[in-house]
Design a protein around this motif. Structure first.
Motif, PDB file in Angstrom:
ATOM      1  N   GLY A 256      39.220  44.906  53.650  1.00 15.19           N
ATOM      2  CA  GLY A 256      39.520  43.548  53.204  1.00 15.19           C
ATOM      3  C   GLY A 256      38.313  42.643  53.300  1.00 15.19           C
ATOM      4  N   ARG A 257      38.408  41.504  52.651  1.00 17.01           N
ATOM      5  CA  ARG A 257      37.284  40.571  52.594  1.00 17.01           C
ATOM      6  C   ARG A 257      36.842  40.132  53.982  1.00 17.01           C
ATOM      7  N   HIS A 258      37.790  39.927  54.880  1.00 16.85           N
ATOM      8  CA  HIS A 258      37.460  39.451  56.225  1.00 16.85           C
ATOM      9  C   HIS A 258      37.459  40.578  57.261  1.00 16.85           C
ATOM     10  N   GLN A 259      37.610  41.812  56.782  1.00 19.73           N
ATOM     11  CA  GLN A 259      37.607  42.971  57.689  1.00 19.73           C
ATOM     12  C   GLN A 259      38.650  42.826  58.800  1.00 19.73           C
ATOM     13  N   ASN A 260      39.750  42.161  58.470  1.00 20.64           N
ATOM     14  CA  ASN A 260      40.757  41.903  59.504  1.00 20.64           C
ATOM     15  C   ASN A 260      41.964  42.825  59.410  1.00 20.64           C
ATOM     16  N   GLU A 261      41.893  43.803  58.529  1.00 19.92           N
ATOM     17  CA  GLU A 261      42.922  44.832  58.453  1.00 19.92           C
ATOM     18  C   GLU A 261      42.265  46.179  58.712  1.00 19.92           C
ATOM     19  N   VAL A 262      43.025  47.123  59.232  1.00 18.32           N
ATOM     20  CA  VAL A 262      42.473  48.459  59.451  1.00 18.32           C
ATOM     21  C   VAL A 262      43.220  49.457  58.584  1.00 18.32           C
ATOM     22  N   GLN A 263      42.473  50.419  58.095  1.00 17.72           N
ATOM     23  CA  GLN A 263      43.059  51.412  57.193  1.00 17.72           C
ATOM     24  C   GLN A 263      42.839  52.807  57.757  1.00 17.72           C
TER      25      GLN A 263
END
Length: 311
Positions: free
Chosen positions: A33-40
């Motif tokens: 994500g744009r803010h790197q606030n989700e993990v995949q």
């Protein structure tokens, strides 16, 4: 042990054929994500969880806690597909050792991106190899090989899909051979070659097209990076402003390019760029910030295309 979609097909084959997979090792979840606030999670982790398989995600392969947890599963054998370099404490752990499914015909194309480089280099054949891991990358004793033809029009996606299924197939055959030989199947050392073709990891700068090469070289380069990560060039307008242009599909012509390298011309439906020897027809492309489109749609939105050049 694996991370991307390519490794899932082999894991699925192991599960479907009733092999006892005691655990799966994959990369830690990645921030997205744009803010790197989700993990995949990795594709391998997703599959493992769907099938109730224990998942280990070490940051460091030498971490004592990870090594002890891995040892607690008492695996007879470890299978590696599209993962990372393992320390000896890991690959030497099982009684039957650890083998890797590599997407190339070793010893050629050792490294992280063997499928891309085989297509980029214009190979007409590649394949998959299983080998026992040792101290160096992709150098261990070869157990089996399977060949796969590369049609001249095929891009890397076609070869990737073919080798993904062939990799699962060779894994099962290798396992059968290992079990039949009580852990010691016939294997041969890799031959010594003086003309080894490497397969290093691909970065953004790797993907820039060099129009000073032949049209055949550029054609192979484009299909070796299509659809991902995509070969690119700079499209420069008459005022010297540059825009990134990705090229996903091209067609070779037999028309000599008696103009400067990178010159651009077009007719109603086709776009052409001059290579060192011939014009290359550009069929599918994408301007920065725009959608992927065919050449005709691109030309409909461009005025005086001949004033541009590819850099």
């Amino acid at each position: 042990m694996g991370t991307p979609e390519f490794a899932v097909e082999t894991l699925k084959a192991l599960v479907d054929n009733k092999y006892h997979v005691v655990a799966v090792v994959t990369q830690p979840d990645k921030p997205v994500g744009r803010h790197q606030n989700e993990v995949q999670p990795s594709e391998v982790k997703k599959f493992a969880l769907e099938h109730n398989l224990p998942v280990l995600q070490p940051e460091k392969m030498k971490d004592p806690a990870f090594v002890e947890e891995l040892r607690s599963y008492h695996a007879n054998l470890q299978v590696v597909v599209a993962f990372r370099m393992l320390p000896e404490v890991v690959w030497a752990m099982p009684e039957y050792g650890t083998f890797n499914v590599h997407a190339a015909l070793l010893p050629q194309y050792r490294g992280a991106a063997p499928i891309n480089w085989a297509v980029i280099n214009g190979e007409t054949e590649t394949g998959v190899t299983t080998f026992f891991l040792d101290h160096d990358i992709d150098t261990g004793r070869i157990i089996m090989k399977k060949h796969f033809p590369i049609p001249d029009e095929a891009n890397v996606e076609y070869v990737y899909d073919g080798l993904m299924h062939l990799g699962a197939e060779i894994c099962l055959e290798t396992l059968e051979a290992i079990v039949a030989a009580d852990g010691h199947p016939e294997s041969i050392p890799q031959e010594e070659c003086t003309d080894l073709k490497p397969a290093p990891k691909i970065f953004k700068e790797t993907c820039q097209i060099d129009w000073n090469k032949s049209a055949k070289n550029v054609y192979d380069f484009v299909r070796g990076l299509s659809p991902y990560p995509g070969a690119w060039t700079l499209l420069r307008d008459a005022d010297g402003r540059d825009t990134v242009l990705k090229i996903f599909r091209a067609t070779k012509t037999n028309e000599a390019a008696n103009v400067g390298v990178g010159a651009v011309r077009a007719d109603r439906k086709h776009l052409y760029v001059a290579c060192a020897d011939q014009w290359l027809q550009i069929d599918e492309l994408q301007l920065a910030g725009k959608k992927r489109m065919d050449a005709q749609a691109f030309l409909n939105g461009m005025k005086e295309i001949e004033k541009y050049s590819a850099i």
